[in-house]
Design an enzyme around this catalytic site. Structure first.
Site, PDB file in Angstrom:
ATOM      1  N   GLY A   1      52.476  23.206  53.652  1.00  0.00           N
ATOM      2  CA  GLY A   1      51.344  22.284  53.768  1.00  0.00           C
ATOM      3  C   GLY A   1      51.431  21.072  52.857  1.00  0.00           C
ATOM      4  CD  GLU A   2      49.971  22.033  48.138  1.00  0.00           C
ATOM      5  OE1 GLU A   2      48.882  21.861  47.596  1.00  0.00           O
ATOM      6  OE2 GLU A   2      50.831  22.820  47.680  1.00  0.00           O
TER       7      GLU A   2
ATOM      8  CG  LEU B   1      54.438  31.333  59.774  1.00  0.00           C
ATOM      9  CD1 LEU B   1      53.254  31.458  58.826  1.00  0.00           C
ATOM     10  CD2 LEU B   1      54.973  32.710  60.156  1.00  0.00           C
TER      11      LEU B   1
ATOM     12  N   GLY C   1      48.432  29.635  51.752  1.00  0.00           N
ATOM     13  CA  GLY C   1      47.521  30.283  52.681  1.00  0.00           C
ATOM     14  C   GLY C   1      48.185  30.966  53.854  1.00  0.00           C
TER      15      GLY C   1
END
Lengths: 739, 322
Positions: free
Chosen positions: A701-702, A626, A520
Site C-alpha cells: 500500500g505504501e 493478492l 493490513g
C-alpha cells in the site's frame, strides 16, 4: 438453524512457511484482477460513509478553534452562544483530547479544553439542531486567553533537539571512510510539512443505547480506536463499538481516534441524543495530524569502482511536546545499501504546531527519496551510470545487523524497470537534451518499504447452502480489503467469489491490526486464510481424508475419486472457523522489506521553471500479489502521491505563529489529472516471501511512494544539470538555478 | 454561514437598486459565506433573469452576464475571433466550476489571499483597519505591482485578464441608469480601500460584457502555475499581436496574478508597435511592464518569471503570425 460447529486455528509466525498453501489451492481466484465487490455501491454513491447516515434526532457539532499558538483558555462567551438559534450545548469537557491518538496507541492524548498547544486546536464544541446553526455559533465564539503566545518557533530556527539514544546508531568510522573515499558527497536536503489530504473529511456520528456507545466514524484501526475512545471517556472498552464500513481515504490521518469521535461521544452522552461531527476541510488540515517537515544530512562515500564504503543519514524532525511518534526518516537506511561504515542520527524538535503523525509510509516516504537522490549525486561524481551504481551496492545481507534478507528483489526490479523504460536512451550529459524550450531528463530510484505483520483474527463461516461469510474488524480505506479477503476465503474454500460475503469495519468483529503500515492485507488476509483452513480441516474429516488431500473447487469437495457438493458435505451444518495470525520470531531473524524501482522522464521549462512528469514507470516486488488490480491501483496511487511530494505538496506555515495558511484543496496542491502522465506498472507476480506470513505476501500500500520523488528529482538533475535539494521542486526554485 | 433572506429575481430590474447581494453561479460567494468571510443578510438570485445569450453587436460581441464560462469558451464566434478569451476561460478552474460560473460573477470573484480566508488573521480587505497578514507572512501568490501598505492581494481570475487585453467594456445598470466601464478600469488597486475590489457601485448590476471588433493576429494566453490545472496563476500573460511587413503592428498585453487587477501597460505595447521583434526589445517592454514592481519575499520570483514568460509569449506570437 443449528449452532455452528466452531473450530479455531492460531499460527505464530516463528518459522518460514514451507507449505505455500495458496499456490496449491484449486479455485484460482487469488491474484486475479477481480473487481471490488463494493465497487458498484461506491460508484453509484450508495456506499454510506461515516457522515452519510444520521439516526433520527441527530444533533450537529462544530469545534471552536484556538486562535493562539500556546497559552490557556480561561473563558468563553458561552451564555451568548447558548442563546443563539438552535444551540443545544456549548461543551468544554476535560475528556476532550489535544490531538488525535497516534496509530496503535490504544490510549488517548488526554488534554481537556484549557491548555492550548497549537493554533487551530479544538477548545470547545458547539452542538445545535442543525449543522449550519452549530457552525454559525462556533464562529461567534470569543475565547478568553491567558499566558497567550502567538509566536511559534519553526524547525529551521531551533537548536534544542532531543536526541533519543535508541534512535542513534553508528558502526565503523564514517568520518574516516569519507576522508579516504575516492568519491564522497555530504549534502543537506529538506522536505516540508505535508498533509494527508484524504478526500473524505474526518467525521463521526455517536449515539448511546443502554449505556453502550456506538460511533460511526472514519477510522483505520478499529480495535485500537475502540480502546482509545474508551480511554478518552474513561469507560470500559466493552462499552464501545466503532463502525467504519467505508473510509474515503486515510493515508494515516485516521489511524487514531480523533477530535470528532471523542467530541461526538461526549456530546451524545450529555444531550442523550445522537450527535454528528464532520470536520470542515480547514479543520482537517489544522486539527488532525501532518507529516513532519524534515531536514536531512546525507553523507555517502565509495571507492574508485563505485562500491560504497559509508553511509551517514541524520534527520531533524518535529512534533508537539510529549508525543512519542517522530517521523522515522532513516528507517530503511540501515539495510538498503552496502557500506561498512554507518552513522544514523535522529533529532526531534518540540514545536507548538499541529501534531505530527504517521502519513503514508512514515519514514521511507521522505527518507528513501533523499538517500536515493544523494546516491544519484554520488554516482554522478563517480562517473557511473545510476542504474549500474545501484546494482553494485545491493548488499548480500542487512549490513547493519548481518541478518539475511527474507527475499530481496531490488536488483530484479531495477534491471526489469530499466529495460521497460528504455533507460539506455537517457541523456548521457545532464542538460544536453532539449525540445524547444523544454529540457528533457531521465531519472530513477530504488524503492524500499519495510514489511510488517500485525496480530489479526478473522472468522469464516461456511453456511449449509455452500456460501461463506468472512468477518473481521479490518477496514477498507479504498485499498481493496473487501476484494482480497473475499478472494482468499474463496480460494481456500473452493468457492466462486460471488458466494463469499465479506463484512468489515465493525469493532465488535474479531480484531485485526487494521489498515496502517501496509500490514493490513497480509495480516488480516493471513487470519482469513487460517480461519478458512480450520473449516477445511472439518470438511476433510467429513470427506474422510487428510486436509492436504482435500481439493475444494466451485462449491464441490474432492478427495481421491470422490466428489461431493459442499451442501451435501455440510448436511445442514454451519462450520465456523476462527483464525489468528501472530507475530513471531521470523521477523527477528530476517530482514523483511518490499522492493521496487521507478523510472521517470521529465520536461523542465527553461522559460518558467515548470516541471512536467512525462513518463513514470515502476516495477515492484511484494511477495504474493493478492489482487493484481487493487495492487496496481495501490502502486499507481503511491506514484501519484510521489509526484505531489516531488513537485506540489507543502503546508505553508506562517513563520510568525505556525498557522497553516493553505488549508484547503485549492491552495494545498496535490497532483491534478494533467499532472499525471500514463503510469506504467509491473508487479513481479512470481515473488513469494516465506518469512512474511503463511500467504507469503508483503505490504504494497505504501511501497510505490517510497522513491518516486527521487526518480523525479534525479530526472530534473539530468534535464537541467542542477541538483535540487529542497522539496517540493516548485518553479521558483528551478528558475533560481536556471539563471 | 449566517442565516440570510433569499429572493429570486425574475428580471434584472428586480436586482438593480436593492441592497441585496447578487448571486449567480455562487462558485465563490457560497464558499465565502460558509466561512463567514462574507455575511450578506439578503441574497438575490439572478439565475432566472435571462442575460444568458451571446449576440453579435456590430463587429463585436455582447455577452450576457449569465453566460456560463463553459458556454462562452466554446462559443464558435469567440473561438474564431477572440481566441484569447476562450483560452483564458479554459485555463481557469475546473470543468465543473466553469459549467456553473457566470461571466458577471467571474469578474466579481474575490482574492484567494490566505489571510482574507482566515477569520482569525488580520486582513484589511475583510475587516478594514485590522492590518495585512500577508505582508511579512506567507505571500507566494501575492502582488508585485500596484500593491499598497494596506493590501498585497491579487485578483485571481483569468477571464478578466483576456477581457482587459481585448479592450472589452462592462455594461452595468444601477438605480441612476446604465453606464459602461472599460474592462481595464473595472477592478481597482487596493490603495487605502482594499475592501473595494472594483468600481461596481452599491445597487448596480453587471448586464453584459461587450467585445469590440476582433483584433486578429496571434492570440496567446499563457498561465504559469504550481500545477497544470486547477490552480490560480502565479503569472499569466495575455497577448494579441498582429504583424505587418515583419514588424509588430497592433500589440495588446495584459497580465494576471501580479496585481489587484489585470495589469495593462499601454507604454509597453506602444514600445513594441511598429518595431521588428527582437529579444532586446522584448526585454525593454518587460522592463516597462515591471516598472515599480516589488516583491514581498516569497513572491520575488514573479518579477523574473513575468519577464521570461512575456519574452517567450512574444517570441511565439511574432513567429507564428509572421
Amino acid at each position: 438453524m443449528s449452532n455452528p460447529i466452531e473450530v479455531t486455528l492460531t499460527h505464530r509466525m516463528n518459522l518460514p512457511d514451507e507449505e505455500n498453501l495458496l499456490d496449491r489451492m484449486a479455485q484460482g481466484v487469488v491474484s486475479t484482477p477481480m473487481d471490488r465487490p463494493e465497487g458498484p455501491l461506491k460508484v453509484s454513491g450508495t456506499a454510506t460513509y461515516a457522515d452519510e447516515d444520521h439516526p433520527p434526532g441527530t444533533a450537529y457539532g462544530w469545534f471552536v478553534r484556538a486562535a493562539i499558538t500556546s497559552g490557556r483558555v480561561t473563558g468563553l462567551n458561552t451564555r451568548e452562544l447558548e442563546a443563539m438559534p438552535g444551540v443545544l450545548a456549548v461543551i468544554r469537557d476535560n475528556r476532550m483530547i489535544r490531538n488525535p491518538a497516534q496509530g496503535g496507541d490504544a490510549k488517548s492524548p488526554h488534554q481537556g479544553p484549557s491548555e492550548v498547544f497549537y493554533k487551530g486546536q479544538p477548545i470547545a464544541l458547539v452542538v445545535a439542531e442543525t449543522f449550519e446553526q452549530a457552525r454559525d455559533a462556533a464562529l461567534a465564539a470569543r475565547p478568553d486567553y491567558k499566558d497567550r503566545s502567538d509566536r511559534a518557533v519553526i524547525l529551521p530556527t531551533r537548536t534544542d533537539y532531543e536526541k533519543p539514544r535508541s534512535k542513534q546508531s553508528s558502526q565503523g568510522n564514517l568520518d574516516k571512510a569519507m576522508r579516504n573515499a575516492a568519491f564522497a558527497v555530504d549534502v543537506e536536503y529538506d522536505t516540508p510539512s505535508m498533509s494527508h489530504a484524504a478526500m473524505e473529511p474526518h467525521a463521526a456520528v455517536a449515539w448511546w443505547q443502554d449505556g453502550r456507545l456506538t460511533v460511526r466514524g472514519s477510522y483505520q484501526m478499529l480495535n485500537s480506536n475502540a480502546q482509545e475512545l474508551a480511554d478518552a471517556l474513561g469507560i470500559s472498552v466493552k462499552k464501545v463499538r466503532i463502525l467504519s464500513r467505508y473510509v474515503g481515504g486515510g493515508f494515516g490521518s485516521k489511524l487514531g481516534i480523533g477530535h470528532e469521535g471523542v467530541g461526538a461521544a461526549i456530546a451524545a452522552q450529555k444531550l442523550d441524543r445522537p450527535v454528528a461531527i464532520a470536520l470542515h476541510r480547514r479543520q482537517v488540515f489544522e486539527a488532525t495530524h501532518r507529516r513532519s517537515e524534515t531536514r536531512q544530512r546525507v553523507r555517502l562515500c565509495c571507492d574508485a569502482d563505485g562500491r560504497m564504503t559509508g553511509i551517514g543519514h541524520e534527520a531533524w524532525v518535529s512534533n508537539l511536546p510529549g508525543e512519542t511518534f517522530s517521523e522515522p526518516v532513516t528507517q530503511a537506511t540501515p539495510f538498503t545499501w552496502a557500506g561498512e561504515n554507518r552513522e544514523i542520527g535522529h533529532y526531534i524538535g518540540r514545536l507548538n504546531l499541529t501534531g505530527a503523525g504517521s502519513m503514508r509510509a512514515p519514514g521511507e516516504a521522505v527518507g528513501v527519496p533523499i538517500t536515493d537522490a544523494a546516491m544519484d549525486e554520488l554516482a554522478e561524481a563517480a562517473g557511473i551510470d545510476p542504474v549500474e551504481f545501484r546494482l553494485r551496492n545491493i548488499p548480500e545481507a542487512d549490513p547493519s545487523s548481518g541478518k539475511p534478507f527474507s527475499s530481496n528483489r531490488l536488483a530484479d526490479c531495477i534491471r526489469i524497470g530499466a529495460e521497460r523504460f528504455g533507460w539506455s536512451g537517457r541523456p548521457k550529459v545532464p542538460g544536453s537534451r532539449r525540445e524547444g524550450e523544454w529540457l528533457i531528463g531521465f531519472g530513477m530510484s530504488g524503492v524500499i518499504r519495510v514489511n510488517m505483520l500485525g496480530d489479526s483474527t478473522a472468522r469464516v463461516t461456511l453456511r449449509p447452502d455452500g456460501t461463506a461469510l468472512v468477518e473481521t474488524d479490518m477496514t477498507d480505506i479504498g485499498t481493496g480489503s473487501y476484494s482480497v479477503l473475499t478472494q482468499i476465503a474463496a480460494e481456500m474454500l473452493g468457492l466462486p467469489p460471488d458466494r463469499v460475503t465479506t463484512v468489515l469495519g465493525d469493532s465488535d468483529l474479531p480484531p485485526s491490526i487494521g489498515s496502517g503500515g501496509s500490514r493490513g492485507a497480509a495480516s488480516s488476509g493471513s487470519s482469513v486464510m487460517l480461519a478458512a483452513r480450520a473449516v477445511r480441516g472439518k470438511l476433510a474429516e467429513r470427506m474422510g481424508c487428510d486436509e492436504e488431500d482435500l481439493t475444494l473447487k466451485d462449491g464441490t469437495a474432492i478427495a481421491g475419486n470422490r466428489q461431493r457438493d459442499l451442501a451435501d458435505v455440510l448436511a445442514g451444518d454451519i462450520l465456523q472457523g476462527t483464525g489468528t495470525i501472530k507475530r513471531g520470531a521470523a521477523e527477528a531473524h530476517h530482514r523483511q522489506s518490499s522492493w521496487g524501482a521507478e523510472f521517470c522522464e521529465v520536461a523542465v521549462s527553461s522559460v518558467t521553471g515548470e516541471v512536467h512528469v512525462r513518463r513514470l514507470s515502476g516495477v515492484f516486488a511484494a511477495g504474493r500479489i493478492l489482487n493484481a488490480k487493487t495492487a496496481r491501483s495501490q502502486c499507481m496511487g503511491g506514484m501519484i502521491f510521489g509526484i505531489g511530494q516531488a513537485l506540489h505538496e507543502e503546508v505553508f506555515h506562517d513563520a510568525r505563529d505556525g498557522s497553516f495558511m493553505n488549508r484547503d484543496l485549492a491552495e494545498y496542491h496535490v497532483p491534478a489529472n494533467l499532472d499525471v502522465p500514463h503510469i506504467d506498472i509491473e508487479l513481479l507476480m512470481d515473488d513469494r516471501d516465506p518469512y512474511a506470513n503463511p500467504m507469503q505476501a508483503k505490504g504494497i500500500g505504501e511501497l510505490a511512494l517510497c522513491g518516486t520523488a527521487a526518480a523525479i528529482v534525479n530526472a530534473i538533475a539530468n534535464a537541467t544539470g542542477h541538483r535540487f535539494r529542497s522539496f517540493p521542486i516548485t518553479l521558483d526554485k528551478v528558475l533560481e538555478k536556471l539563471g | 454561514m449566517r442565516a440570510f433572506d433569499y429572493a429570486r429575481a425574475q428580471t434584472p430590474a428586480d436586482a438593480i437598486g436593492t441592497d441585496a447581494r447578487i448571486i449567480a453561479g455562487g462558485t465563490n460567494l457560497l464558499d465565502l459565506m460558509k466561512l463567514q468571510v462574507e455575511t450578506p443578510e439578503r441574497l438575490i438570485d439572478i439565475n432566472h433573469v435571462g442575460l444568458d445569450q451571446v449576440e453579435r453587436d456590430g463587429d463585436g460581441l455582447r455577452i450576457g452576464a449569465l453566460v456560463r464560462n463553459s458556454d462562452l469558451a466554446a462559443h464558435p464566434a469567440v473561438r474564431q475571433d477572440w481566441p484569447l478569451l476562450s483560452r483564458a476561460l479554459l485555463a481557469g478552474a475546473s470543468p465543473q466550476l466553469r459549467n456553473r460560473a457566470s461571466t458577471g460573477g467571474n469578474l466579481m470573484q474575490r482574492t484567494r489571499c490566505y489571510y482574507f480566508y482566515d477569520l482569525d488573521a488580520p486582513c484589511n480587505k475583510r475587516v478594514p483597519g485590522s492590518g495585512c497578514g500577508a505582508i511579512g507572512g506567507v505571500n507566494r501568490i501575492h502582488a508585485i505591482l500596484g500593491a499598497s501598505e494596506h493590501c498585497i492581494a491579487t485578483y485571481p481570475g483569468d477571464m478578466a485578464v483576456a477581457l482587459s487585453a481585448l479592450d472589452a467594456v462592462v455594461e452595468v445598470e444601477g438605480p441612476d441608469g446604465r453606464r459602461e466601464i472599460p474592462a481595464t478600469a473595472f477592478h481597482r488597486l487596493p490603495g487605502d480601500r482594499p475592501d473595494l475590489d472594483n468600481e461596481l457601485q452599491p445597487g448596480e448590476m453587471i448586464l453584459s460584457v461587450r467585445l469590440p471588433a476582433p483584433l486578429g493576429g496571434r492570440q496567446i494566453y499563457r498561465k504559469v502555475r504550481d500545477r497544470r490545472s486547477y490552480a490560480f496563476a502565479l503569472v499569466s500573460v495575455a497577448a494579441a499581436v498582429t504583424m505587418q511587413g515583419g514588424r509588430m503592428d497592433r500589440v495588446r498585453l495584459a497580465f494576471g496574478g501580479v496585481a489587484h487587477k489585470p495589469w495593462r501597460v499601454p507604454a509597453a505595447e506602444q514600445m513594441l508597435a511598429g518595431q521588428a521583434p527582437s529579444a532586446e526589445l522584448f526585454d525593454r517592454a518587460a522592463a516597462a511592464v515591471l516598472e515599480g514592481a516589488r516583491g514581498q519575499g516569497h513572491n520575488d520570483f514573479k518579477i523574473p518569471l513575468l519577464r521570461r514568460t512575456l519574452a517567450a509569449v512574444l517570441a511565439e506570437a511574432v513567429q507564428e503570425s509572421a
